[in-house]
Scaffold this active site. Structure first.
Site, PDB file in Angstrom:
ATOM      1  N   ALA A  60      65.384 -28.350  -5.449  1.00 19.93           N
ATOM      2  CA  ALA A  60      64.530 -29.221  -5.037  1.00 19.93           C
ATOM      3  C   ALA A  60      63.999 -29.095  -3.558  1.00 19.93           C
ATOM      4  O   ALA A  60      65.163 -28.308  -2.923  1.00 19.93           O
ATOM      5  CB  ALA A  60      65.202 -30.623  -5.124  1.00 19.93           C
ATOM      6  N   GLY A 119      67.292 -28.002  -1.456  1.00 13.50           N
ATOM      7  CA  GLY A 119      68.549 -27.961  -2.127  1.00 13.50           C
ATOM      8  C   GLY A 119      68.505 -26.666  -3.042  1.00 13.50           C
ATOM      9  O   GLY A 119      67.825 -25.647  -2.729  1.00 13.50           O
ATOM     10  N   ASP A 148      80.999 -34.470  -7.286  1.00 17.19           N
ATOM     11  CA  ASP A 148      80.412 -33.345  -6.329  1.00 17.19           C
ATOM     12  C   ASP A 148      80.289 -34.032  -4.844  1.00 17.19           C
ATOM     13  O   ASP A 148      79.271 -33.702  -4.348  1.00 17.19           O
ATOM     14  CB  ASP A 148      78.910 -33.023  -6.971  1.00 17.19           C
TER      15      ASP A 148
HETATM   16  P1  ADP Z   1      69.412 -30.519  -4.731  1.00 10.97           P
HETATM   17  O1  ADP Z   1      69.581 -31.483  -5.733  1.00 10.97           O
HETATM   18  O2  ADP Z   1      68.490 -29.317  -5.077  1.00 10.97           O
HETATM   19  O3  ADP Z   1      70.810 -29.854  -4.302  1.00 10.97           O
HETATM   20  P2  ADP Z   1      69.631 -32.179  -2.459  1.00 10.97           P
HETATM   21  O4  ADP Z   1      69.683 -33.524  -3.107  1.00 10.97           O
HETATM   22  O5  ADP Z   1      70.676 -31.658  -1.909  1.00 10.97           O
HETATM   23  O6  ADP Z   1      68.787 -31.449  -3.377  1.00 10.97           O
HETATM   24  O7  ADP Z   1      68.279 -32.323  -1.467  1.00 10.97           O
HETATM   25  C1  ADP Z   1      67.786 -31.066  -0.642  1.00 10.97           C
HETATM   26  C2  ADP Z   1      68.125 -31.589   0.773  1.00 10.97           C
HETATM   27  O8  ADP Z   1      66.837 -32.424   1.062  1.00 10.97           O
HETATM   28  C3  ADP Z   1      69.170 -32.165   1.275  1.00 10.97           C
HETATM   29  O9  ADP Z   1      70.054 -31.011   1.716  1.00 10.97           O
HETATM   30  C4  ADP Z   1      68.526 -33.021   2.470  1.00 10.97           C
HETATM   31  O10 ADP Z   1      68.309 -32.096   3.613  1.00 10.97           O
HETATM   32  C5  ADP Z   1      67.421 -33.406   2.249  1.00 10.97           C
HETATM   33  N1  ADP Z   1      67.405 -34.578   1.216  1.00 10.97           N
HETATM   34  C6  ADP Z   1      67.885 -35.177   0.255  1.00 10.97           C
HETATM   35  N2  ADP Z   1      67.743 -36.322  -0.209  1.00 10.97           N
HETATM   36  C7  ADP Z   1      67.489 -36.720   1.030  1.00 10.97           C
HETATM   37  C8  ADP Z   1      66.983 -38.219   1.427  1.00 10.97           C
HETATM   38  N3  ADP Z   1      67.364 -39.481   0.889  1.00 10.97           N
HETATM   39  N4  ADP Z   1      66.621 -38.613   2.764  1.00 10.97           N
HETATM   40  C9  ADP Z   1      66.491 -37.328   3.684  1.00 10.97           C
HETATM   41  N5  ADP Z   1      66.833 -36.300   3.361  1.00 10.97           N
HETATM   42  C10 ADP Z   1      67.082 -35.865   1.961  1.00 10.97           C
END
Ligand code: ADP
Length: 326
Positions: free
Chosen positions: A56, A53, A165
């Site tokens: 993260a 992300g 968001d």
């Molecule tokens: P950020 O807060 O940095 O934007 P995200 O929460 O969008 O990060 O997480 C980054 C990526 O990790 C997501 O686009 C997804 O592909 C994966 N991801 C996040 N949470 C989950 C989850 N609970 N289960 C599976 N994949 C996840």
């Protein structure tokens, strides 16, 4: 060619700058230190990368000695102060949520200068991935996901949380293909009830010149939370057509089109797809001015939900087998 060379150099620099924000890949075994509810601590066996992300990275992780699998969301423990604030809000809000359509937050700990969030695993990617792959969903599927997302919004709002968001990329799919809202990075706590009274009492001691009328009007709720209903309107349009309604090449143009509600449904000439009048009407109600948007209960009572087939969870998950491999 020279220009291209410079361009790719700039892109590479941008990429390393971005990667600096991300933590390094975790070791194969991550140790959760002992805590009051887990005196022995725990070990997670790290599996495949799920995604990256803004700051993260997310890995599949198995709790050692069990068959339980989680998503491990990893961020650097030392972040830029602005990021830190965003992350703390996310942690505080997300950890208090408990709903079948919200990614369950299990725990958080620090290991080797990284913070680990142990989250419910959603192994089927995001709603955005699925909508892109399928080039739009069927109306029964849209009914299924809209009811789930509206339920999660109702729950968040009842807890005084605005997500702010909501988008298809922030809605993940669990092993049964249920929708789960994730990423509370921009969420905010609404001032309601008691907090509002305290705020009224304290702000009224100051100069009245700067106070918005909704702060003064007792019992009258602001419409801030209605931003989530607008986002749901965009999500429903995008689930049906595979594109958001105001898509443009510049941000200014997107804003202008959103302000003017300048969007078009695909027609028989531009698309094979038939979209019902009820579906179009539902989207239009959610894209009205904030004080006219329907709340989640009104949304699920819309004629769209009784104008055709409403699948149950098992119908949706059996569809999985019909999807082409990722
Ligand atoms: P950020 O807060 O940095 O934007 P995200 O929460 O969008 O990060 O997480 C980054 C990526 O990790 C997501 O686009 C997804 O592909 C994966 N991801 C996040 N949470 C989950 C989850 N609970 N289960 C599976 N994949 C996840």
């Amino acid at each position: 060619p020279r220009v291209n060379e410079l361009k790719s150099k700039a892109m590479a620099q941008l990429k390393t700058a971005k990667d600096k924000e991300h933590p390094p890949p975790p070791p194969n075994n991550v140790t959760e230190p002992p805590s009051s509810d887990r005196r022995e601590g725990a070990v997670y066996q790290v599996g495949k990368l799920l995604g990256k992300g803004g700051f993260a990275i997310c890995y599949d992780g198995k709790l050692a000695g069990t068959s339980k699998r989680y998503a491990l969301k990893i961020v650097k423990a030392q972040m830029a102060p602005k990021m830190e604030q965003k992350f703390q809000t996310e942690l505080q809000i997300h950890s208090k949520m408990r709903h079948q359509n919200i990614v369950q937050f299990h725990r958080a700990f620090t290991f080797e200068s990284c913070t680990y969030l142990v989250l419910e695993l959603c192994p089927n990617g995001s709603l955005m991935d699925m909508v892109k792959r399928r080039k739009g969903l069927t109306e029964p599927e849209v009914r299924f996901y809209t009811v789930q997302i509206a339920g999660a919004i109702k729950y968040m709002h009842s807890k005084g949380i605005i997500h702010r968001d909501l988008k298809m990329g922030n809605i993940f799919l669990d092993k049964y293909m249920n929708a789960k809202i994730g990423d509370f990075g921009l969420a905010a706590l609404l001032l309601t009830g008691k907090d509002m009274q305290v705020m009224r009492r304290t702000t009224l001691c100051g100069t009245p010149n700067y106070i918005a009328p909704e702060i003064l009007e007792k019992g009258k709720k602001g419409h801030d939370h209605m931003v989530d209903i607008w986002s749901l309107g965009i999500i429903v349009f995008a689930m049906l057509t595979s594109k958001p309604p105001f898509q443009s090449s510049t941000t200014d143009e997107i804003y202008r089109r959103a302000r003017d509600r300048d969007y078009e449904w695909p027609t028989a000439e531009t698309s094979q797809k038939y979209i019902s009048q009820e579906a179009k009407d539902l989207v239009a109600t959610m894209l009205q001015d904030a004080d006219r948007r329907p709340d989640p209960d009104m949304i699920v009572e819309h004629p769209f939900f009784i104008s055709g087939y409403m699948p149950v969870a098992s119908d949706i998950s059996s569809k999985l087998r019909e999807l082409p491999p990722q």
